[in-house]
Motif scaffolding. Structure first.
Motif, PDB file in Angstrom:
ATOM      1  N   THR A 158       0.937  -1.310   0.065  1.00 14.93           N
ATOM      2  CA  THR A 158      -0.035  -0.053   0.147  1.00 14.93           C
ATOM      3  C   THR A 158       0.792   1.078   0.103  1.00 14.93           C
ATOM      4  O   THR A 158       2.140   1.131   0.616  1.00 14.93           O
ATOM      5  N   ARG A 163      -4.441   4.140   0.867  1.00 22.06           N
ATOM      6  CA  ARG A 163      -5.690   4.409   0.090  1.00 22.06           C
ATOM      7  C   ARG A 163      -5.416   3.645  -1.109  1.00 22.06           C
ATOM      8  O   ARG A 163      -6.667   3.328  -1.712  1.00 22.06           O
ATOM      9  N   PHE A 164      -4.135   3.482  -1.627  1.00 24.76           N
ATOM     10  CA  PHE A 164      -4.123   2.538  -2.772  1.00 24.76           C
ATOM     11  C   PHE A 164      -3.054   1.672  -2.750  1.00 24.76           C
ATOM     12  O   PHE A 164      -2.357   1.503  -1.556  1.00 24.76           O
ATOM     13  N   TYR A 178      -4.852  -0.457  -7.365  1.00 22.14           N
ATOM     14  CA  TYR A 178      -5.916  -0.875  -6.777  1.00 22.14           C
ATOM     15  C   TYR A 178      -6.455   0.255  -5.888  1.00 22.14           C
ATOM     16  O   TYR A 178      -5.141   0.961  -5.162  1.00 22.14           O
ATOM     17  N   THR A 179      -7.381   0.447  -5.282  1.00 27.15           N
ATOM     18  CA  THR A 179      -7.779   1.187  -4.284  1.00 27.15           C
ATOM     19  C   THR A 179      -7.906   0.328  -3.083  1.00 27.15           C
ATOM     20  O   THR A 179      -8.078  -1.031  -3.420  1.00 27.15           O
ATOM     21  N   ASN A 181      -9.396  -0.575   0.645  1.00 27.88           N
ATOM     22  CA  ASN A 181     -10.201  -0.056   1.900  1.00 27.88           C
ATOM     23  C   ASN A 181      -9.397  -0.689   3.206  1.00 27.88           C
ATOM     24  O   ASN A 181      -9.505  -1.839   3.541  1.00 27.88           O
ATOM     25  N   ILE A 190      -8.356   0.042  -9.930  1.00 31.62           N
ATOM     26  CA  ILE A 190      -8.264   1.331 -10.453  1.00 31.62           C
ATOM     27  C   ILE A 190      -8.407   1.505 -12.069  1.00 31.62           C
ATOM     28  O   ILE A 190      -7.245   0.907 -12.851  1.00 31.62           O
ATOM     29  N   SER A 234      -7.171   9.823  -7.451  1.00 33.76           N
ATOM     30  CA  SER A 234      -7.679   8.359  -7.885  1.00 33.76           C
ATOM     31  C   SER A 234      -6.666   7.321  -7.581  1.00 33.76           C
ATOM     32  O   SER A 234      -7.169   6.126  -7.741  1.00 33.76           O
ATOM     33  N   GLY A 235      -5.278   7.434  -7.476  1.00 35.52           N
ATOM     34  CA  GLY A 235      -4.322   6.477  -7.371  1.00 35.52           C
ATOM     35  C   GLY A 235      -3.898   5.950  -8.698  1.00 35.52           C
ATOM     36  O   GLY A 235      -2.771   5.112  -8.734  1.00 35.52           O
TER      37      GLY A 235
END
Length: 376
Positions: A158, A163-164, A178-179, A181, A190, A234-235
């Motif tokens: 990460t 967040r990404f 990816y995002t 969670n 993404i 957005s990442g």
């Protein structure tokens, strides 16, 4: 009542005492004998000393430290695939096993998210990345989420914002995006789900700039480092530039994918590029990659816009160097060799030049390094 001079002297003495008790430890796995070796690194001289060895189990391979330094995780690549958790003594660095949990498959890479609540892994053979919870006791849970990738997932981490998440997908020449969670541990693609790299690059390990603006990706087969800008909203990744780290003087041909389909290139007499690890210095100005065939380390400078530039290639005594790690103060580089009986400590000089200053005995097939600086 103490005078200002006496008070200042007392505070200075107390500060020096605290600094004297802060220690830097390195943990190195060696799959051929199933050991995790603990080392003490002298921050002032670079001297390296073996402290103790812990038997973790057959084919212990990737390691991950919790963000708070209180736990170490070790993945075993022999069936049944499991991860062991260890408590790290805050004073001595001693490891005490606290539990174990199943893994999705044989993992080539292990990391925690930035909160320390999720354990992430990448499986080269099973073509997947995984996520599983870590309890308040620092012990991983049994519930495992998996995401299928293209052939040969080789890393997952990460970003600093948590967040990404990004993964090196070696066989597909993709950097997966990816995002993430942090509440559920779930990954979601993404955009298209990836950024493409040139054919036969072999994206392997990754590194982030501390501010989270840039991602660096090592090409195992190309011997290159590619920089990407991370969109803060957005990442999504956008390429900034790439730099080659293999000088012609090494006489290496382009690398090839290694797996069971080609018997790991056994019988191939060609000396090929076989890059392994990528690490960014604490000040984010210097990037190193290891190259196994030539037993060398290449250095790259990072400019103000995050772009890498090759500055030098330096031989190391560790044969087939796998992983490297910076000391927290950025003065020393630790190097393991899969075919070496020792672990080396190197002073970092001008333009990233390396000078070996110390060594210590290693386990058999030493490869993964995690470094922790204790706080008094």
């Amino acid at each position: 009542m103490p005078t200002p001079l006496r008070l200042a002297t007392a505070l200075l003495a107390a500060s020096l005492s605290l600094q004297a008790h802060a220690m830097t430890y390195a943990y190195i796995s060696s799959p051929e004998d199933g050991l995790i070796s603990q080392y003490r690194l002298d921050d002032a001289t670079g001297a390296l000393a073996l402290v103790e060895q812990t038997h973790a189990g057959s084919q212990v391979n990737p390691l991950a430290l919790s963000p708070d330094g209180q736990a170490l995780y070790a993945a075993l690549r022999a069936k049944p695939y499991t991860v062991k958790s260890y408590r790290v003594d805050p004073a001595s660095g001693h490891l005490s096993e606290t539990g174990q949990a199943p893994l999705a498959d044989s993992l080539a890479y292990l990391a925690t998210d930035r909160s320390g609540q999720w354990l992430l892994g990448a499986s080269y053979g099973a073509d997947l990345i995984s996520s599983q919870p870590i309890g308040a006791d620092h012990v991983p849970g049994a519930a495992i989420q998996t995401v299928k990738t293209g052939p040969h997932a080789h890393s997952v981490r990460t970003d600093p914002s948590n967040r990404f998440a990004y993964a090196g997908n070696l066989g597909a020449d993709h950097v997966l995006q990816y995002t993430f969670n942090a509440q559920s541990g779930q990954l979601a693609p993404i955009g298209s789900g990836y950024a493409s790299m040139p054919a036969n690059t072999g994206p392997r390990h990754i590194a982030f700039s501390p501010d989270g603006q840039y991602l660096y990706v090592l090409g195992e087969m190309s011997g290159t480092v590619t920089a990407y800008r991370i969109d803060p909203h957005s990442g999504a990744l956008s390429e900034l530039g790439s730099a080659a780290g293999i000088p012609a003087s090494l006489g290496l041909a382009h690398g090839e994918v290694r797996d069971a389909r080609n018997n790991n290139l056994e019988g191939d007499p060609t000396r090929r590029i076989w890059a392994a690890d990528l690490r960014l210095s604490p000040d984010a100005k210097l990037l190193y990659m290891t190259e196994r065939t030539s037993s060398s380390v290449s250095a790259f400078s990072i400019d103000g816009q995050g772009k890498p530039a090759f500055v030098g290639n330096y031989p190391v005594q560790e044969q087939q160097p796998r992983n490297i790690a910076f000391s927290p103060n950025g003065r020393w580089l630790l190097v393991t060799g899969e075919k070496s009986a020792t672990v080396g400590s190197y002073a970092i000089g001008e333009k990233g030049a390396l000078q070996r200053v110390s060594e210590a005995p290693s386990g058999k097939g030493a490869l993964w390094i995690e470094v922790w600086h204790t706080r008094p």
